[in-house]
Design a protein around this motif. Structure first.
Motif, PDB file in Angstrom:
ATOM      1  N   HIS A 143       1.405  -0.703   8.811  1.00 19.12           N
ATOM      2  CA  HIS A 143       2.268   0.537   8.698  1.00 19.12           C
ATOM      3  C   HIS A 143       1.782   1.810   9.140  1.00 19.12           C
ATOM      4  O   HIS A 143       2.239   2.367   9.803  1.00 19.12           O
ATOM      5  CB  HIS A 143       2.726   0.873   7.168  1.00 19.12           C
TER       6      HIS A 143
ATOM      7  N   LYS B 190      -2.745  -5.241   6.170  1.00 17.76           N
ATOM      8  CA  LYS B 190      -2.500  -3.847   4.852  1.00 17.76           C
ATOM      9  C   LYS B 190      -2.319  -2.636   5.697  1.00 17.76           C
ATOM     10  O   LYS B 190      -1.710  -1.894   5.084  1.00 17.76           O
ATOM     11  CB  LYS B 190      -4.069  -3.903   4.116  1.00 17.76           C
TER      12      LYS B 190
ATOM     13  N   SER C  78       6.167  -0.015   4.235  1.00 18.33           N
ATOM     14  CA  SER C  78       5.665   0.863   3.190  1.00 18.33           C
ATOM     15  C   SER C  78       6.398   2.119   3.019  1.00 18.33           C
ATOM     16  O   SER C  78       6.185   3.267   3.466  1.00 18.33           O
ATOM     17  CB  SER C  78       3.987   1.387   3.738  1.00 18.33           C
TER      18      SER C  78
ATOM     19  N   SER D 171       6.565   4.443   0.843  1.00 16.65           N
ATOM     20  CA  SER D 171       5.975   5.493   0.337  1.00 16.65           C
ATOM     21  C   SER D 171       5.039   6.451   1.253  1.00 16.65           C
ATOM     22  O   SER D 171       4.609   7.477   0.972  1.00 16.65           O
ATOM     23  CB  SER D 171       5.202   5.172  -0.889  1.00 16.65           C
ATOM     24  N   TYR D 172       5.139   5.928   2.437  1.00 14.57           N
ATOM     25  CA  TYR D 172       4.164   6.519   3.498  1.00 14.57           C
ATOM     26  C   TYR D 172       4.992   7.445   4.442  1.00 14.57           C
ATOM     27  O   TYR D 172       5.910   7.421   5.308  1.00 14.57           O
ATOM     28  CB  TYR D 172       3.861   5.667   4.426  1.00 14.57           C
TER      29      TYR D 172
END
Length: 163
Positions: A57, A54, A87, A89-90
């Motif tokens: 990233h 998880k 990810s 959106s990071y």
């Protein structure tokens, strides 16, 4: 011998999770400006994490920052792009990719990364500047400067040939 004691809360979670322990060690080393050791710690975390972890990233984006700090922009771009793929959106991953691309004198690619990041990571408050705004502005300025230099070189070659 004493029995082992387990303390509830965040400290036991870090002790139980070697990936998180390696990531946090990398963060501490990065903050201490020991970038080579930070890269080693983040690399250990990547190796322990596996492709589905998880926080992979975050680890990759942090290692990209350490690579940037060690003037290893090619490796930074690779890690930042992997972080973006994991990810989208990071926002920090886009920033770290843009920084690396700028140091590679690839401002147009940095501009594309910033634009992609701004599309993927909109600012909740439209009155606030986007986190990628400084990188975007630097990318534009560097791209314009590069275009100006290339145009001057073309003109000089033409003048040198008589027109």
């Amino acid at each position: 011998s004493f029995p082992s004691v387990r303390f509830p809360g965040p400290m036991s979670a870090v002790a139980d999770d070697p990936v998180e322990g390696a990531r946090k060690a990398g963060n501490r080393l990065f903050m201490a400006k020991d970038f080579d050791a930070a890269i080693q710690a983040y690399s250990r975390a990547v190796g322990l994490a596996g492709a589905e972890h998880k926080d992979l990233h975050l680890i990759l984006a942090n290692r990209a920052a350490a690579y940037n700090a060690c003037s290893q922009p090619n490796l930074a771009v690779t890690d930042a792009q992997r972080a973006i793929a994991l990810s989208p959106s990071y926002v920090k991953a886009y920033h770290r990719a843009a920084v690396a691309l700028l140091s590679l004198d690839r401002p147009v690619d940095a501009l594309r990364v910033c634009a992609q990041g701004m599309a993927e990571c909109p600012v909740p408050d439209s009155a606030s500047p986007h986190d990628l705004q400084p990188s975007l502005e630097k990318s534009v300025a560097q791209a314009l400067q590069g275009a100006k230099v290339r145009a001057q070189q073309v003109l000089q070659r033409r003048v040198g040939r008589g027109g």
